[in-house]
Motif scaffolding. Structure first.
Motif, PDB file in Angstrom:
ATOM      1  N   VAL A   1       0.833  -1.206   0.000  1.00 40.90           N
ATOM      2  CA  VAL A   1       0.000   0.000   0.000  1.00 40.90           C
ATOM      3  C   VAL A   1       0.868   1.257   0.000  1.00 40.90           C
ATOM      4  O   VAL A   1       0.502   2.291  -0.571  1.00 40.90           O
ATOM      5  CB  VAL A   1      -0.928   0.004   1.237  1.00 40.90           C
ATOM      6  CG1 VAL A   1      -1.758   1.281   1.292  1.00 40.90           C
ATOM      7  CG2 VAL A   1      -1.837  -1.218   1.217  1.00 40.90           C
ATOM      8  N   LEU A   2       2.039   1.153   0.612  1.00 38.29           N
ATOM      9  CA  LEU A   2       2.907   2.316   0.777  1.00 38.29           C
ATOM     10  C   LEU A   2       3.602   2.734  -0.518  1.00 38.29           C
ATOM     11  O   LEU A   2       3.966   3.904  -0.676  1.00 38.29           O
ATOM     12  CB  LEU A   2       3.960   2.005   1.844  1.00 38.29           C
ATOM     13  CG  LEU A   2       4.737   3.184   2.430  1.00 38.29           C
ATOM     14  CD1 LEU A   2       3.795   4.078   3.216  1.00 38.29           C
ATOM     15  CD2 LEU A   2       5.862   2.686   3.319  1.00 38.29           C
ATOM     16  N   LEU A   3       3.783   1.818  -1.437  1.00 40.45           N
ATOM     17  CA  LEU A   3       4.525   2.119  -2.662  1.00 40.45           C
ATOM     18  C   LEU A   3       3.980   3.329  -3.426  1.00 40.45           C
ATOM     19  O   LEU A   3       4.741   4.237  -3.776  1.00 40.45           O
ATOM     20  CB  LEU A   3       4.565   0.880  -3.560  1.00 40.45           C
ATOM     21  CG  LEU A   3       5.463  -0.260  -3.073  1.00 40.45           C
ATOM     22  CD1 LEU A   3       5.338  -1.467  -3.991  1.00 40.45           C
ATOM     23  CD2 LEU A   3       6.915   0.205  -2.997  1.00 40.45           C
TER      24      LEU A   3
ATOM     25  N   GLY B   1      -0.113  11.059   7.880  1.00 37.74           N
ATOM     26  CA  GLY B   1       0.668  10.310   8.863  1.00 37.74           C
ATOM     27  C   GLY B   1       0.340  10.699  10.287  1.00 37.74           C
ATOM     28  O   GLY B   1       0.145   9.837  11.150  1.00 37.74           O
ATOM     29  N   ILE B   2       0.260  12.005  10.544  1.00 40.41           N
ATOM     30  CA  ILE B   2      -0.034  12.478  11.903  1.00 40.41           C
ATOM     31  C   ILE B   2      -1.453  12.110  12.318  1.00 40.41           C
ATOM     32  O   ILE B   2      -1.681  11.567  13.411  1.00 40.41           O
ATOM     33  CB  ILE B   2       0.171  14.001  12.002  1.00 40.41           C
ATOM     34  CG1 ILE B   2       1.658  14.339  11.848  1.00 40.41           C
ATOM     35  CG2 ILE B   2      -0.355  14.528  13.335  1.00 40.41           C
ATOM     36  CD1 ILE B   2       1.953  15.823  11.836  1.00 40.41           C
TER      37      ILE B   2
ATOM     38  N   PRO C   1       0.847   0.726  12.143  1.00 34.80           N
ATOM     39  CA  PRO C   1       2.053   0.720  11.299  1.00 34.80           C
ATOM     40  C   PRO C   1       1.937   1.533  10.015  1.00 34.80           C
ATOM     41  O   PRO C   1       2.903   2.183   9.611  1.00 34.80           O
ATOM     42  CB  PRO C   1       2.250  -0.775  10.989  1.00 34.80           C
ATOM     43  CG  PRO C   1       1.618  -1.479  12.136  1.00 34.80           C
ATOM     44  CD  PRO C   1       0.431  -0.646  12.499  1.00 34.80           C
ATOM     45  N   LEU C   2       0.773   1.524   9.368  1.00 27.01           N
ATOM     46  CA  LEU C   2       0.642   2.230   8.091  1.00 27.01           C
ATOM     47  C   LEU C   2       0.825   3.737   8.239  1.00 27.01           C
ATOM     48  O   LEU C   2       1.640   4.328   7.514  1.00 27.01           O
ATOM     49  CB  LEU C   2      -0.697   1.903   7.434  1.00 27.01           C
ATOM     50  CG  LEU C   2      -0.920   2.547   6.052  1.00 27.01           C
ATOM     51  CD1 LEU C   2       0.188   2.142   5.094  1.00 27.01           C
ATOM     52  CD2 LEU C   2      -2.287   2.152   5.498  1.00 27.01           C
ATOM     53  N   PRO C   3       0.102   4.425   9.145  1.00 29.52           N
ATOM     54  CA  PRO C   3       0.351   5.865   9.283  1.00 29.52           C
ATOM     55  C   PRO C   3       1.765   6.180   9.757  1.00 29.52           C
ATOM     56  O   PRO C   3       2.321   7.222   9.392  1.00 29.52           O
ATOM     57  CB  PRO C   3      -0.699   6.321  10.306  1.00 29.52           C
ATOM     58  CG  PRO C   3      -1.127   5.093  11.009  1.00 29.52           C
ATOM     59  CD  PRO C   3      -1.020   3.991   9.999  1.00 29.52           C
ATOM     60  N   LEU C   4       2.363   5.283  10.541  1.00 26.28           N
ATOM     61  CA  LEU C   4       3.744   5.512  10.960  1.00 26.28           C
ATOM     62  C   LEU C   4       4.697   5.422   9.773  1.00 26.28           C
ATOM     63  O   LEU C   4       5.655   6.196   9.669  1.00 26.28           O
ATOM     64  CB  LEU C   4       4.143   4.496  12.032  1.00 26.28           C
ATOM     65  CG  LEU C   4       3.617   4.746  13.446  1.00 26.28           C
ATOM     66  CD1 LEU C   4       4.067   3.641  14.384  1.00 26.28           C
ATOM     67  CD2 LEU C   4       4.070   6.102  13.964  1.00 26.28           C
TER      68      LEU C   4
ATOM     69  N   LEU D   1       7.896   8.471   5.748  1.00 23.15           N
ATOM     70  CA  LEU D   1       8.154   9.001   4.405  1.00 23.15           C
ATOM     71  C   LEU D   1       8.208  10.527   4.423  1.00 23.15           C
ATOM     72  O   LEU D   1       9.081  11.144   3.806  1.00 23.15           O
ATOM     73  CB  LEU D   1       7.057   8.537   3.441  1.00 23.15           C
ATOM     74  CG  LEU D   1       7.192   7.144   2.829  1.00 23.15           C
ATOM     75  CD1 LEU D   1       6.000   6.857   1.929  1.00 23.15           C
ATOM     76  CD2 LEU D   1       8.486   7.021   2.041  1.00 23.15           C
ATOM     77  N   ALA D   2       7.254  11.123   5.135  1.00 20.80           N
ATOM     78  CA  ALA D   2       7.213  12.583   5.213  1.00 20.80           C
ATOM     79  C   ALA D   2       8.456  13.135   5.895  1.00 20.80           C
ATOM     80  O   ALA D   2       9.056  14.114   5.431  1.00 20.80           O
ATOM     81  CB  ALA D   2       5.957  13.027   5.964  1.00 20.80           C
TER      82      ALA D   2
END
Length: 220
Positions: A18-20, A34-35, A51-54, A59-60
């Protein structure tokens, strides 16, 4: 097959896919998502969402080059402030921690304690990151562990099964077991990297994902 029920590597793999596409998103959007995602997952104590928002927040941070630009003075202040809050949070958790045997992986009887501890994780994480940034040169002895993270992760999972075959342990036993595992992983990583360039599982992954057939684990 997973070593432990609910092994986080499976979740990381799914979130990694999903992160790609997120890597091409603008920095402000990544930071905002993210926050907000981290706050929502923490307050609601929905652990599998965290884990996903982290990852997005990471990335940010990387795109903004925060760690490269942050001043030493700010980091020192962050260590002091987060350290103070971490001490307060630790004392609070010790006072509310169950005194009887606990079952690993957060049993229902300890759900309240686990949820409260989970909601306080940002304090300890902030201190952890600030300490690493502030004292990076003094922490170079930890580099071998960082060079073979997957091997260390799988290794500590196996050690946990060997050292704690029972589901019921006390808080003191849990602390002692964790300390023993950390020491073993620390020693093994240093010894291994004296003879080889990569961890065994890291080498397997690089071999499987490389277009060229990698050599056997190369010696230094």
């Amino acid at each position: 097959m997973m070593i432990n029920p609910g092994d986080v590597l499976l979740l990381y793999g799914v979130y990694g896919i999903v992160l790609l596409p997120c890597m091409k998103l603008p920095k402000p959007l990544l930071l905002t998502v993210g926050i907000l995602g981290t706050v929502v997952a923490t307050v609601t104590t929905i652990k599998f969402l965290l884990p996903l928002p982290l990852m997005i927040l990471g990335l940010a941070v990387g795109k903004y080059r925060i760690f490269e630009r942050i001043s030493r003075t700010i980091v020192t202040r962050l260590v002091v402030v987060s350290g103070l809050f971490a001490v307060i949070a630790f004392i609070y958790l010790v006072n509310i921690a169950p005194s009887f045997s606990i079952q690993l992986y957060e049993p229902i009887a300890h759900a309240t304690f686990a949820d409260r501890a989970f909601m306080l994780w940002p304090i300890f994480t902030c201190l952890y990151i600030a300490l690493i940034v502030r004292f990076s040169s003094a922490l170079r002895f930890l580099i071998p562990i960082g060079k073979m993270p997957i091997t260390i992760y799988i290794g500590q999972s196996i050690l946990l099964l060997l050292l704690s075959p029972s589901d019921l342990i006390t808080l003191g036993q849990a602390f002692a077991t964790s300390a023993i595992i950390v020491i073993i992983c620390f020693i093994c990583s240093h010894v291994w990297l004296r003879f080889f360039a990569n961890g065994p599982l890291e080498w397997l992954i690089r071999t499987g994902t490389n277009t060229e057939v990698s050599r056997a684990i190369s010696q230094r």
